[in-house]
Scaffold this active site. Structure first.
Site, short mmCIF file in Angstrom:
data_model
loop_
_atom_site.label_atom_id
_atom_site.label_comp_id
_atom_site.label_asym_id
_atom_site.label_seq_id
_atom_site.Cartn_x
_atom_site.Cartn_y
_atom_site.Cartn_z
N GLU A 356 6.18 37.49 91.96
CA GLU A 356 6.22 36.81 93.25
C GLU A 356 6.79 37.74 94.32
OE1 GLU A 356 6.65 32.23 93.65
OE2 GLU A 356 8.63 33.04 94.13
N HIS A 387 4.70 39.92 65.44
CA HIS A 387 3.67 39.24 64.66
C HIS A 387 2.63 38.59 65.56
CE1 HIS A 387 5.85 39.75 60.83
NE2 HIS A 387 6.92 39.72 61.62
N LYS A 515 -1.36 25.20 97.82
CA LYS A 515 -0.66 23.97 98.22
C LYS A 515 -1.43 23.24 99.31
CE LYS A 515 4.09 25.67 97.81
NZ LYS A 515 5.30 25.86 98.62
#
Length: 550
Positions: A356, A387, A515
């Site tokens: 960000e 793994h 938004k």
């Protein structure tokens, strides 16, 4: 103000470009063989509790010389001074950047527009202390007279990631209170959390500076409705909700007593806000004294960052090495790999912190950049990652610089668990650096009883090229203080890179468009009518959604 220097136009960048032509052939095996003191030269200690080993990087003294020259030519030292002195270096929003003032334990004045912010910072800290002491001590009672047992922090982004990461990392210091974090606007998150708590003994922290954040306020209203379904009286809300906000009218209208509203300031960025009142959940989880220890640790790193010459400055060194890989080696991502289960959200926290901050394609002059900026950050705790994705790091075609972080002392010294964990920590960086050549592979296969044909068939797949770069960050133990050291170290690394890349690291305009469009689309989802106001893909998706719901 920050300078607006294009790093690619500097002499140091040109020198690094020329140096890279020969540096492409660097081999870590050779670098270590040629210099018995390489570890001593390319490692640094922070106090007595942290060792940063950067010797397993594809660098030599000439590389670092040019990188430090780049930092000087882009006037990094002036930028550091500008941030700490309260200049409005977040220029697109006209704000100072002073999360460092929140942990300024020296209490030396920090001026914003000529006013010392430290009295206000200290007043909020005192208010947090009083509040946490009352809740932890059982003096704060719910509407039926019972003490609080559960804290639910409702926030998103920096109001969630930081406190959640820290409370998990410091779980060994936890008191009797149960902590819960709700961030996602997906109703599942709040509904599943509410199943675990009792309205009579739960305290909700609503973390939203403006008290208008869509996700946070949606969850807050759902929590309040759930609470009132049992408590009944609106007046009881004040005993079970507190606000981390600056919008007193909205807080009061919600039903929260503004005496239980904890303020912070516009010079505190969301992803740097755990040091502020947003960290109230941390103080409640581990106690106010441990919260202060966290601030102390960060302040120690701040002092190191401000006062240490660039050549010995740990955040600067890590940042410059990152630039070397990002801009010259073409690495697109960095992995953060903590060998400590309590630190399982550390990589996610700095995924936000880095991406960000430095995920920008426009420079401080307002022009598109012609070079790479912020890397992709990811990671998981060891040994789980071994793994899962280490295969690609060891034998894939991508160069992925890795930070390995581990404590020497475990909070849970059960049997030989920690020795096994640490043996993997040491082994992985050794394997990544030095690999295993074909000759060694073939010898091992012969020793295992394979015939010549079998050896020839399988050997290529067992070769490890090595030369995969890593930093090893060894911490004596994860404590509030050392965690504060580490968080501030990474924060400053991000800042350094943003300065050199000539971008603004403290805004986040990239989150706005989604938004805006979501707010336009929301009313379109209210009924079953067909939508045709968007592109064909978005129209098709919305209409399919409505059909599925019908």
């Amino acid at each position: 103000m920050l300078k607006t220097i294009n790093p690619t136009q500097t002499q140091a960048w040109n020198a690094l470009t020329a140096h890279f032509e020969s540096a492409q052939d660097m081999d870590l095996k050779d670098l270590f063989a040629q210099d018995a003191a390489r570890f001593d030269k390319f490692s640094a200690r922070f106090g007595s509790d942290i060792l940063v080993d950067y010797s397993k990087n594809l660098i030599n003294e000439e590389t670092l010389k040019h990188l430090f020259a780049l930092a000087k030519e882009t006037e990094l030292s002036a930028a550091i001074k500008a941030m700490f002195s309260g200049e409005a270096i977040n220029q697109t929003e006209g704000r100072a950047v002073l999360h460092t003032a929140l942990r300024n334990r020296s209490n030396q004045p920090v001026l914003v527009d000529g006013e010392d912010v430290m009295p206000a910072v200290n007043a909020v800290l005192e208010k947090m202390k009083s509040f946490t002491d009352r809740v932890i001590g059982g003096e704060w009672k719910g509407y039926t007279g019972k003490a609080i047992t559960d804290i639910v922090n409702i926030g998103i982004g920096g109001s969630d990631l930081g406190p959640y990461m820290v409370t998990e990392a410091l779980a060994p210091y936890k008191n009797h209170l149960n902590l819960h974090f709700v961030s996602n606007v997906d109703g599942t998150h709040i509904v599943e959390t509410l199943k675990k708590v009792d309205p009579e003994t739960t305290l909700f922290l609503i973390a939203s500076k403006t008290f208008t954040t869509q996700e946070t306020m949606t969850n807050a209203h759902t929590a309040r409705d759930w609470f009132l379904a049992t408590a009944g009286d609106q007046a009881h809300v004040a005993k079970h909700f507190a606000a981390l906000s600056t919008n007193a009218p909205a807080v009061s209208e919600f039903g929260i007593d503004t005496d239980n509203m904890f303020e912070f300031w516009d010079w505190v960025g969301g992803r740097y806000s755990l040091w502020s009142a947003i960290g109230l959940s941390i103080a409640l989880a581990v106690g106010y004294d441990n919260f202060i220890e966290l601030l102390e640790g960060a302040h120690e790193m701040d002092n190191h960052f401000v006062s240490t010459e660039l050549e010995s400055n740990i955040p600067v060194i890590l940042a410059l090495i990152g630039i070397w890989y990002n801009n010259f080696h073409g690495a697109e991502s960095e992995a953060i790999l903590p060998y400590d289960q309590y630190m399982h959200r550390f990589a996610a926290y700095f995924q936000q912190g880095n991406m960000e901050s430095n995920g920008k394609y426009v420079d401080r002059n307002g022009n598109p950049v012609t070079y790479q900026t912020g890397p992709i950050i990811w990671g998981e705790p060891g040994t789980n990652g071994q793994h899962a994705f280490y295969q690609l790091i060891h034998q894939g075609t991508k160069l992925i610089p890795c930070d390995f972080i581990a404590p020497a002392v475990s909070h849970n010294p059960a049997g030989d668990h920690h020795q096994k964990l640490m043996s993997n920590f040491f082994a992985q960086t050794e394997a990544l650096a030095f690999g295993k050549n074909e000759e060694t592979v073939k010898a091992e296969l012969v020793k295992a009883g394979k015939n010549a044909e079998e050896v020839a068939a399988i050997a290529p797949f067992k070769v490890f090229e090595g030369n995969r770069p890593t930093n090893s960050i060894l911490v004596k133990q994860i404590t509030p203080r050392t965690l504060g050291n580490l968080i501030a170290m990474y924060e400053h690394k991000i800042f350094v890179q943003g300065v050199i890349w000539n971008i603004f690291s403290f805004d986040q305009w990239g989150v706005e468009l989604g938004k805006q469009l979501a707010n336009q689309i929301l009313p379109e989802l209210a009924d079953g009518s067909e939508i045709s106001s968007h592109d064909s893909s978005t129209n098709g998706l919305i209409n399919a959604f409505k059909a599925f719901k019908a």
